[in-house]
Design an enzyme around this catalytic site. Sequence first.
Site, PDB file in Angstrom:
ATOM      1  N   ASP A  39       0.835  -1.203   0.000  1.00  0.00           N
ATOM      2  CA  ASP A  39       0.000   0.000   0.000  1.00  0.00           C
ATOM      3  C   ASP A  39       0.873   1.258   0.000  1.00  0.00           C
ATOM      4  O   ASP A  39       1.972   1.258   0.551  1.00  0.00           O
ATOM      5  CB  ASP A  39      -0.919  -0.022   1.231  1.00  0.00           C
ATOM      6  CG  ASP A  39      -2.054   0.980   1.114  1.00  0.00           C
ATOM      7  OD1 ASP A  39      -2.372   1.407  -0.019  1.00  0.00           O
ATOM      8  OD2 ASP A  39      -2.617   1.358   2.160  1.00  0.00           O
ATOM      9  N   HIS A  56       2.444   3.442  -8.971  1.00  0.00           N
ATOM     10  CA  HIS A  56       2.362   1.995  -9.213  1.00  0.00           C
ATOM     11  C   HIS A  56       3.611   1.519  -9.972  1.00  0.00           C
ATOM     12  O   HIS A  56       4.169   0.464  -9.658  1.00  0.00           O
ATOM     13  CB  HIS A  56       1.097   1.644 -10.010  1.00  0.00           C
ATOM     14  CG  HIS A  56      -0.180   1.985  -9.286  1.00  0.00           C
ATOM     15  ND1 HIS A  56      -0.387   1.664  -7.968  1.00  0.00           N
ATOM     16  CD2 HIS A  56      -1.310   2.625  -9.688  1.00  0.00           C
ATOM     17  CE1 HIS A  56      -1.587   2.089  -7.591  1.00  0.00           C
ATOM     18  NE2 HIS A  56      -2.159   2.683  -8.618  1.00  0.00           N
ATOM     19  N   LEU A 150      11.399 -20.264  -4.701  1.00  0.00           N
ATOM     20  CA  LEU A 150      10.309 -19.433  -4.158  1.00  0.00           C
ATOM     21  C   LEU A 150       9.038 -19.557  -4.997  1.00  0.00           C
ATOM     22  O   LEU A 150       9.097 -19.511  -6.232  1.00  0.00           O
ATOM     23  CB  LEU A 150      10.766 -17.963  -4.165  1.00  0.00           C
ATOM     24  CG  LEU A 150       9.729 -16.929  -3.738  1.00  0.00           C
ATOM     25  CD1 LEU A 150       9.574 -16.917  -2.224  1.00  0.00           C
ATOM     26  CD2 LEU A 150      10.123 -15.526  -4.216  1.00  0.00           C
TER      27      LEU A 150
HETATM   28  C1  FPP Z   1      -2.049   0.066  -3.364  1.00  0.00           C
HETATM   29  O1  FPP Z   1      -1.596   1.397  -3.317  1.00  0.00           O
HETATM   30  C2  FPP Z   1      -1.441  -0.610  -4.493  1.00  0.00           C
HETATM   31  C3  FPP Z   1      -2.136  -1.162  -5.532  1.00  0.00           C
HETATM   32  C4  FPP Z   1      -3.594  -1.124  -5.602  1.00  0.00           C
HETATM   33  C5  FPP Z   1      -1.448  -1.780  -6.674  1.00  0.00           C
HETATM   34  C6  FPP Z   1      -0.175  -2.481  -6.363  1.00  0.00           C
HETATM   35  C7  FPP Z   1       0.426  -2.946  -7.622  1.00  0.00           C
HETATM   36  C8  FPP Z   1       1.730  -2.893  -7.924  1.00  0.00           C
HETATM   37  C9  FPP Z   1       2.785  -2.412  -7.029  1.00  0.00           C
HETATM   38  C10 FPP Z   1       2.169  -3.438  -9.236  1.00  0.00           C
HETATM   39  C11 FPP Z   1       2.352  -4.891  -9.026  1.00  0.00           C
HETATM   40  C12 FPP Z   1       2.844  -5.572 -10.180  1.00  0.00           C
HETATM   41  C13 FPP Z   1       3.084  -6.892 -10.166  1.00  0.00           C
HETATM   42  C14 FPP Z   1       3.497  -7.537 -11.389  1.00  0.00           C
HETATM   43  C15 FPP Z   1       2.899  -7.733  -8.959  1.00  0.00           C
HETATM   44  P1  FPP Z   1      -2.648   2.591  -3.412  1.00  0.00           P
HETATM   45  O2  FPP Z   1      -2.790   2.959  -4.826  1.00  0.00           O
HETATM   46  O3  FPP Z   1      -3.941   2.185  -2.740  1.00  0.00           O
HETATM   47  O4  FPP Z   1      -1.914   3.686  -2.597  1.00  0.00           O
HETATM   48  P2  FPP Z   1      -2.572   4.867  -1.726  1.00  0.00           P
HETATM   49  O5  FPP Z   1      -3.183   4.190  -0.509  1.00  0.00           O
HETATM   50  O6  FPP Z   1      -1.387   5.694  -1.364  1.00  0.00           O
HETATM   51  O7  FPP Z   1      -3.564   5.562  -2.592  1.00  0.00           O
END
Ligand code: FPP
Length: 273
Positions: A39, A56, A150
């Site tokens: 997050d 992201h 893994l």
């Molecule tokens: C939450 O942060 C994160 C997500 C909803 C997406 C996470 C995805 C990635 C890091 C890419 C992953 C890729 C692979 C291939 C596994 P948020 O957007 O809710 O953050 P905020 O709370 O600060 O708004």
Amino acid sequence: MTIVRTGLKNDIKMTKNIDHYIKRLDMDRLPAHVAIIMDGNGRWARQRMRERTEGHSEGVHSVNRITRLASDLGVKYLTLYAFSTENWHRPTEEVDALMRLIGWTIRKETPELKANNVHIRLLGDIDRLPEEVRADLQHGVDETAGCTGLTLGLCLSYSARWELTMTVRKLAEAVLNGEIAAAAISEKDIEDRLVTSGIPDPDLLIRTGGEQRISNFLLWQAAYSELYFSPVLWPDFDEECFVSALEEYQKRERRFGKTGDQVKTEQQASGEI
Ligand code: FPP
């Protein structure tokens, strides 16, 4: 043992001697399974006056470095909450960008994952993902099918309530077909029908980004997981942060409902202490 990773063009270089991390850990008491709620990508971007989607993209670097370190340390399972069923309700542009990013990342990283003996497993309502993304993911799954190191679990279009609903449906069918008597349904019957079937429960569940909640993640499986909440936003979550979480995990006494004295007696009997 020095592991020097060069990664691809924009990747973070992991040049630290892995011994530096190993020295801080009891390698006999590593968690077999670490699950992570990644997050804070959006906030990371906003703090820099950038688009949420750039957060992201930056978060992918953390995915890469934490996967490498978990694999190098010998963690057996790493499960990442990459896209929840609730995330479908985000603005279309963000959903589309995330989908493209996930497909592109898996396609790009599959050769390195395979070289590192990492096995990709998809967990979630994968049929809801766009066809091209499913193709990229399936390519990764097929390429790494023979890998025995893994297991990297990617939770995509996943939520625990969705999973439990699917599991209840499967069990109801099994009862209707006469395969199981309703009164005989066991915890194992449920576990065998979860999307995580065959994967042990997470020993350690990490959430980054400062919020202290589970957000519909692995509700059945996390019954006895040690919870670790980090204030660090996911794009800033690096090897040091991960090892700190492992160190904190190793300080915890896991009692699984027993008394501390019982746990100590059992550990002495098994030669653990
Ligand atoms: C939450 O942060 C994160 C997500 C909803 C997406 C996470 C995805 C990635 C890091 C890419 C992953 C890729 C692979 C291939 C596994 P948020 O957007 O809710 O953050 P905020 O709370 O600060 O708004």
